[in-house]
Each structure stands twice: as C-alpha cells, then as structure tokens.
Write an enzyme that holds these catalytic residues in place. Structure first.
Site, PDB file in Angstrom:
ATOM      1  N   GLY A 259       8.098 -12.346  -7.444  1.00 57.25           N
ATOM      2  CA  GLY A 259       8.992 -11.275  -7.873  1.00 57.25           C
ATOM      3  C   GLY A 259      10.139 -11.113  -6.903  1.00 57.25           C
ATOM      4  CB  ALA A 260      11.314  -9.605  -4.463  1.00 58.83           C
ATOM      5  CG  MET A 261      10.407 -13.938   0.772  1.00 58.79           C
ATOM      6  SD  MET A 261       8.615 -13.805   1.062  1.00 58.79           S
ATOM      7  CE  MET A 261       8.559 -13.972   2.856  1.00 58.79           C
ATOM      8  CD  GLU A 262       7.534 -10.152   2.547  1.00 57.65           C
ATOM      9  OE1 GLU A 262       6.480 -10.442   3.147  1.00 57.65           O
ATOM     10  OE2 GLU A 262       7.709 -10.353   1.339  1.00 57.65           O
ATOM     11  CG  ASN A 263      13.532 -13.759   2.967  1.00 56.17           C
ATOM     12  OD1 ASN A 263      12.582 -14.425   3.316  1.00 56.17           O
ATOM     13  ND2 ASN A 263      14.087 -13.881   1.762  1.00 56.17           N
ATOM     14  CG  HIS A 293       6.613  -4.432  -3.001  1.00 50.95           C
ATOM     15  ND1 HIS A 293       5.305  -4.414  -3.444  1.00 50.95           N
ATOM     16  CD2 HIS A 293       6.688  -5.541  -2.191  1.00 50.95           C
ATOM     17  CE1 HIS A 293       4.638  -5.424  -2.921  1.00 50.95           C
ATOM     18  NE2 HIS A 293       5.464  -6.131  -2.164  1.00 50.95           N
ATOM     19  CD  GLU A 294       9.734  -7.693  -1.931  1.00 52.72           C
ATOM     20  OE1 GLU A 294       9.671  -8.198  -0.804  1.00 52.72           O
ATOM     21  OE2 GLU A 294       8.833  -7.829  -2.785  1.00 52.72           O
ATOM     22  CG  HIS A 297       7.162  -6.381   2.514  1.00 51.96           C
ATOM     23  ND1 HIS A 297       5.888  -6.475   3.027  1.00 51.96           N
ATOM     24  CD2 HIS A 297       7.063  -6.744   1.201  1.00 51.96           C
ATOM     25  CE1 HIS A 297       5.063  -6.868   2.069  1.00 51.96           C
ATOM     26  NE2 HIS A 297       5.744  -7.040   0.961  1.00 51.96           N
TER      27      HIS A 297
END
Length: 832
Positions: A259-263, A293-294, A297
């Site tokens: 869904g997404a990535m918390e870079n 959500h991200e 993080h």
C-alpha cells in the site's frame, strides 16, 4: 541468494559500528542497468586481533571493490556476499562500484515506462533485503548510519530522496544528509514527476505523481494536504518528540507492491491512490488512513527502529493502530474503526486460524526469508487489535506516556519488544509484561459465548471463553423499540473483564446481547438463541455501524466455521443489506457473499441461485439510491452488480449507452469492469478489448486489457495468458496480477480444468526464477481458488511435500490450501 540469519546479524552488530554511506547512482546508463557507487565508513570494535565479516550486494556486474585503498577481487563475490577478512580494530573505508539491474517486480530499483505518454520513472523499494539490489551495504536494521546520496538523472527529471534534494546542474542531484537511519529506509524516486508543494510548520511538504495522472492529483491536492497537515499536527499533540526529518514528501508511484512504504521524508504510495475514476468515501477514508499509518512510522519505525525482524509487529501494529485512531481523531473520516472491523480484522482472524499462524511477536524469526513471511494479517490487523485492547485496559494517557518514554530512550536507535514493554511499564502500575505474554506471545483466536440465566426480571450474564487471553470488553444489551419491531434500542453497555469473577446481573431479558460491542478486543463472538432470532429479524435496526460490523463479522466467522449455513447468511444479507447506510459494511458483506459464499462455499449447482440472490440485492440497492443522495452506496451496488451478472444483456446495454440508467456515467474503471465480466460470459471479443484499450491507453488500461484477454472463454486465449504468466518473464508485477485475475473463472471450470495440475510445478519454477514478490503474486492471484475439490487439495499438498517451493510461495500455498480445505468442509458438512 544467501539469506541473513539472526545469529549472523548479531555477530556483525557486535563487531561493527557503521558511521556513514556515500551513495552515488547514475540513472543514465540505459534501460536495463544503472551504476551504483558506494563508500562505507565503519569501525571494527575491539583492541586486539583481526576479524572477518561480509558486505552484501546483488549486482549485474561487480566492477571494483577497495578496502582502505587496497583492491579486493570482485570475483570473490559469492551469491550476494563479499567477504571482508582480517579486519584490524579501528576505522575502515569500503568502496564498491557496480552495475545494478532495474526491476519490473517492484523490488529494488523499479523502472516503469508510462504507456500513456512514454515517460519513464524509477523508484526504490528496499524493504528487508532489497537494499542489495541498489547499493552495497551491511544490510541489517540495527546498523544505522548517516547517508549522503547523489544521483545523475536524465534531463527533465526530478530526483526525490529522504531529505531535500538540490539540482546542482548537468543532471546531478544532491540530497541533504540524513540523520541516523537503517539501510532499508533509504529512498530514491526519479522521473519527470508532476509535483504540488506547500509548507507546514516551516517544513516543505510535497505530493508527486506521474505526469499522466497530474489532473487527478491536482483535483485531490487540497484533500491530500488537509489530511497530511491534520495528522501531522495530531501526532505532535500525542508525541513529545518532534518530527525528526527535514521534509515530508509523498510520492504516488506505479506498480507498487504494497500500500505504501515509510521511507523517512519520502513516503511512497501505490498510485492507485491517485483516483482517476469515481470512488466512494470509504476509499477516500482508506487513503487518509494510509497517510496517517505511514506518518506514524516516522516515529515508530524510522526514529526508533526494530533491532531484528522478529519485531516487525512493533512497526506495523503500532502504525496500523495509530493510522485508524488518528484518522478518526483528526480528519472528517470519523468512522474508521467500522472499516477496520469489517475489512482488516477478518484478515487477522483468517490468518490466525491457519497452520501458518504465529504470535504477534514471534520468537523464532531465524533469517530474513522467514521474516518476510510475517507481513500478514497477524502483524497488522491482529497486532493493531491487541494494541487497541491494551489501550482499553491501560488507558490512553498511560499508553501515550509509555510511547513517549520509548521514543526518548531509543531515538535514532533500535529497540526490541522487551524495550517497548519496559517503556510502557514505566508509565503504569499495571502488569504490562504479563499482558504481553498473554497477547503477543500466543497464537489463535479466542471465542466468547454469552449465557443468560435466571428468571425474567432477574437475569444474569456469563461470558464463556474458549482460549486463554484476558479480555476487557463492552457488552451491549438491546431491546426492541416500542412501536417499531425492526429497530433496536440500546438499554445499557456493560464493561466486563473476561474471565469473570461471577455472573453479571442484567435485569430483564434483552432482545439481543452483543459481546465485544465497540470492537475493543480481538475474539470471535457467538450469540445465544434468543439474540440470533432477533438478529435475523432486526440486524439493520441496530443504531451503531460499529455494532453492526461486530455482528456481521460474527456471522461471517460462523459460516467459515461451519456453524451457520451459507444460505442463511445469504438470507440475512438479502433482508438487511438493502437498508444498510455504512459504505464499508455494504462493500465488505457483498465482497464476502460474492468472493467466498457464491464462488467457494456453495456447490456449482447452488451457485446460480446464490448469484441470483446477490443480483436482487444489488438491484434493491440501486433502486434505493435513485434519488442521487447516496452516490457511494450506488457505486458499490453497481460494481457488484457488474461482477456477479449471470447474463450479459443489462451490463452490455450500460456499456453501449456509457451510463447506468439514473447514473453513474461510466468512467474508465467501470467500463473495464463491465468488459471483464462480458469477457467471462463470452459476450465480447478481442476487437472490443483493443478498441477500449485505444480509448484508454493508460497503465490501468493495459492492466484492464490483460485481465479481459485472460478472461475470454477461448482455449487459445487461455493458452496465451498462461504462457505470458509462466513461460515468459516479460510481465511486470501488475500485468502478471491482472492476467492472473482474469484467468480462473468459476463459469469456465471445464475450460481451464487441465491447467489446475499444471499450476503447482509451474508456480514453483516461476517463484524460483523471479523471487519473493512474484511468488507472492503467483500464490495469491494465480492460484486456482475456484477449484474447490479434493484433487486440487491433494495436488497442492503433494507440491508442498515434494517440490520445495521458495518460502514466500510455500507460505502462500499453505494458506490457500487451508482455505480450500475449509471450503470443502463447509460444503461437506451440508452447511451450504
């Protein structure tokens, strides 16, 4: 490729302090590879003797390696490891130059050319061990370092990274130096992005997408920034530690697996979140939740990072909980927990009842391959449910106090479950360690059953428990509304700790008892006989959508457990869903009815009747929404009416007219849905698919065409689709998924029967060639889920026993076969 074991990581962490990475990427070297140069400064601990270790890299060509200015032999690379031997205590510098392959599977440096305009984009997804596809690294989360990144990009491109980037001329881009972060959190996204920028609290904020999606991003830019600002401000009210990075960019990227990535500073999202067709408010709510959500993080995951992958739940469960909670608190989307209850929580319940279940906080994650398997409904949905139960038991004030202690103790460092529990324990007198043992170190789903005893006027409630966990739950007591038999009135909501010390007096007999009302715990619930009779008549008369979500989940669980006939569930849905107002509930129930009940839990002979009931239900919803006051509800009903059409005439007329009578007009998403269903029914052909693709040559159009072509009930079409999936490696992750979604259709069981035994060996071979991401896609989307029979189950079990699939595929097949066995049990017990 060699996988990193926990023991190896612990040994290397004791040996090394890694200080700094200087990474230089050249993206102008062609379509297949890019150049990667990495300089790593590190210290070997100790004051006597020498030591050996290794660095990881997965190159197309390893050109040169130097250690402290002395060349090492590139041919000494074994799989993904280059040995570093006889390292003396003190400081060292390692330099690695390599050509690296672009990916089309969403791993490493993914490259995508937009069919709409020919523009090319690249982005990194370095989670777990895909760092090594982009740069050389001591690749484990507890060897944090500072990163400096430079990128050479084609003319006209913009480069995004973890920090603010500067165009220094001649295609060179320099990113600001990061604070200490883990290797897997480094991020780059490069291409001719369309960008919208603003500032908030003195920080640059940006949203970015492909140029072909620019009009759609611009339409939603205000909403995206509004949600981002609201969540950012709310986290600064919750957390003492300020946002720890120098900017906040959100890039919507193509063909993204998650869904997404918390870079840190550069969150990447799947670009389906840039809506190009009509969507429901629930879909907008989901997007807002993912943003929240991200962002969570940035603190939990990026500022404080897990020490080893056994604590991935610390990242995901926390962000999942905070995403839903903060969205509900800070944005206009106040009913997020209803959506969680009907969509996410069943994901956790299902995963927790399979043979592959594991504790929320597992203790046996021995290597990175095992760690990858734990990104599932347990780490996300069950973990978030456990945290929600913890907050109910502990109180939000003490919970947040413990979180802030955790951030203060471990900022820009790493932490474990023990550290997290110690931080919570420092903020409360409650025995958090015992709670963690009961909730985080155990597996399975408890079941709670009410028992009402006594005479009318002096009834008492006992909650029986199957399982071992303590639960703090609310119990809702409901009476029939006077003068309106279809409505239920809440009498009282009781707070009960399970196990109970003694039965709880409740006065006169209620019409309905709902355990876990408010959905604050994680357990399956059942109903007493009187309550079930009330539900059959009055479910839609419950006033709170979250209560209705708890009830629908309980009915779903009972069907899956063989305790409630699927036909009875269908009858209840037929009676009550036309009166439902919550979009998430309508969509969730319809999805279960169509995807599980009609497609798997009833026999082939019973399926037409189930589809007919579903079609009638959808028609009722469409008629109810003719006044235009509920466009989201109408859109959901139209989508499901299309997907379950048994005859082509109605939906073919919609396609020809370009609209559903009374609306909505058909946008590209609805047109492809109709064309896919017409393909399944044999009511369209290649010429019509090609014409539709000519009108919509976007990436989504390409996927729609692939799905339609694979769905055609034609032997040659099936052979072409199968070859594209399994005999060639040309399909990207998204095109593979679209083809697989079209291939298996219950209506075409005879046509594709001979492909079922071929699936297992060819999926094993594909996974071995193309790796974990494609193994996941092959196990999730290409599995013959429609083939609910003993032969499919037997062949699958033989594959697991004899074929040695890679771990990612083994997990998917294990889960699919368990679901298949469950479907067979539901059928065989006569509950269908």
């Amino acid at each position: 490729m060699s996988v990193l074991t926990r023991d190896e990581a612990q040994t290397r962490a004791r040996l090394l302090d890694v200080h700094h990475y200087a990474i230089d990427l050249d993206l102008t070297r062609g379509d297949e590879t890019f150049d990667s140069r990495t300089a790593i400064r590190f210290t070997v601990r100790g004051d006597e003797g020498t030591a050996d270790t290794f660095v990881e890299v997965k190159p197309a060509q390893l050109r040169s390696v130097t250690l402290d200015g002395q060349p090492l032999d590139p041919t000494a690379l074994e799989e993904n490891r280059l040995a570093l031997k006889d390292l003396a205590p003190g400081e060292h510098e390692l330099r690695v130059e390599a050509a690296m392959r672009y990916s089309r599977t969403g791993e490493g440096m993914h490259r995508f050319t937009d069919p709409a305009d020919g523009e090319t984009y690249v982005y990194t997804q370095l989670f777990l061990d895909d760092v090594q596809r982009v740069y050389a690294a001591f690749d484990q989360p507890d060897l944090k370092a500072v990163f400096d990144l430079t990128v050479t990009a084609p003319e006209g491109w913009t480069v995004l990274a973890n920090g603010v980037t500067e165009d220094t001329g001649d295609g060179r881009w320099q990113a600001a130096t990061t604070p200490l972060i883990s290797t897997y959190l480094v991020a780059v996204a490069a291409g001719p992005w369309h960008s919208v920028r603003t500032e908030h609290r003195g920080l640059p904020f940006g949203i970015h997408c492909r140029r072909s999606l620019a009009p759609h991003l611009d339409t939603d830019a205000d909403e995206l920034f509004e949600v981002t600002r609201a969540c950012f401000d709310r986290y600064h009210e919750k957390f003492d530690e300020p946002y720890p990075f120098d900017s906040y960019d959100q890039a919507f990227v193509p063909e993204f697996n998650a869904g997404a990535m918390e870079n840190p500073g550069l969150v990447t999202f799947r670009d389906e979140f840039v809506f190009r067709s009509a969507v429901t408010d629930t879909q907008r709510q989901t997007r807002a939740m993912v943003i929240a959500h991200e962002m969570a993080h940035m603190w939990f995951g990026d500022l404080v990072t897990l020490r080893w992958w056994d604590d991935i739940w610390l990242n995901e469960s926390f962000a999942e909980y905070m995403g839903y909670q903060t969205t509900a608190e800070a944005t206009r989307f106040t009913d997020t927990w209803t959506d969680f209850g009907v969509t996410r929580k069943p994901w956790g319940y299902d995963a927790d009842q399979r043979p592959s279940t594991h504790p929320v906080a597992p203790e046996d994650v021995q290597d990175t391959a095992s760690a990858l398997l734990n990104f599932d409904g347990i780490s996300y949905a069950k973990g978030a449910s456990a945290l929600r139960q913890l907050v109910a038991w502990l109180g939000e004030k003490d919970f947040l106090a413990g979180i802030n202690i955790h951030f203060e103790r471990h900022r820009f460092a790493n932490a474990s479950l023990a550290d997290f529990i110690d931080s919570l324990a420092a903020a409360t007198d409650r025995d958090v360690h015992a709670w963690a043992d009961a909730w985080l170190r155990t597996t399975g789903v408890d079941t709670l059953v009410p028992s009402v005893t006594g005479d009318n006027g002096s009834r008492a409630l006992t909650v029986r428990r199957t399982g071992e966990r303590p639960h703090r739950i609310a119990v809702g007591l409901y009476d029939q509304s006077p003068g309106d038999e279809g409505r239920l009135t809440p009498r009282e909501r009781l707070d009960i700790d399970v196990p109970q010390a003694e039965p709880r007096p409740i006065g006169k007999l209620p019409a309905l008892v709902v355990l876990n009302d408010g959905d604050l715990s994680y357990a399956k619930i059942r109903f007493d006989a009187d309550s079930f009779r009330t539900l059959r008549e009055s479910l839609s008369g419950l006033p709170d959508p979250l209560t209705r979500a708890v009830v629908w989940n309980a009915l779903r669980d009972a069907v899956r457990d063989g305790e409630l006939p699927a036909a009875t569930y269908l009858d209840i849905a037929r009676a009550h869903l036309p009166h439902e107002t919550d979009l998430a509930l309508v969509d969730g129930v319809l999805a279960f009815v169509s995807g599980q009940v009609a497609d798997r839990y009833v026999t082939a002979e019973q399926r037409p009747a189930a589809l007919s009931t579903l079609a009638e239900l959808c028609r009722d919803l469409i008629r109810r929404t003719e006044d235009g006051d509920h466009p989201g509800l109408r859109l959901i009903a139209v989508r499901h009416r299309i997907a379950t059409a048994a005859h082509p005439d109605t939906i073919a007329a919609w396609l020809a007219d370009g609209t559903v009578p009374g609306g909505p007009e058909l946008d590209p998403e609805l047109r492809w849905r109709i064309l896919t269903r017409l393909a399944v029914l044999g009511a369209t052909d290649e010429a019509a698919i090609a014409a539709e693709l000519a009108d919509d040559p976007s990436a989504t159009g390409q996927e729609g065409a692939a799905r339609c072509r694979a769905a055609l009930p034609d032997a040659e079409a099936k052979a072409r689709a199968w070859e594209a999936m399994f005999a060639s490696d040309d399909l990207s992750n998204y095109l593979f998924t679209a083809t697989a979604q079209g291939f298996w259709q219950p209506e075409q069981a005879d046509l594709v029967r001979d492909y079922v035994p071929r699936y297992y060996p060819e999926a094993v071979a594909l996974a071995a060639r193309r790796g974990p991401a494609m193994a996941d896609a092959a196990g999730r989307w290409a599995f013959p889920a429609h083939a609910v029979d003993a032969d499919t189950l037997r062949l699958g079990r033989e594959c697991l026993a004899d074929a040695d699939p890679i771990p990612a595929l083994r997990r998917k097949l294990t889960d699919q076969l368990d679901d298949l066995a469950r479907a067979l049990r539901v059928r065989e017990t006569g509950t269908a």
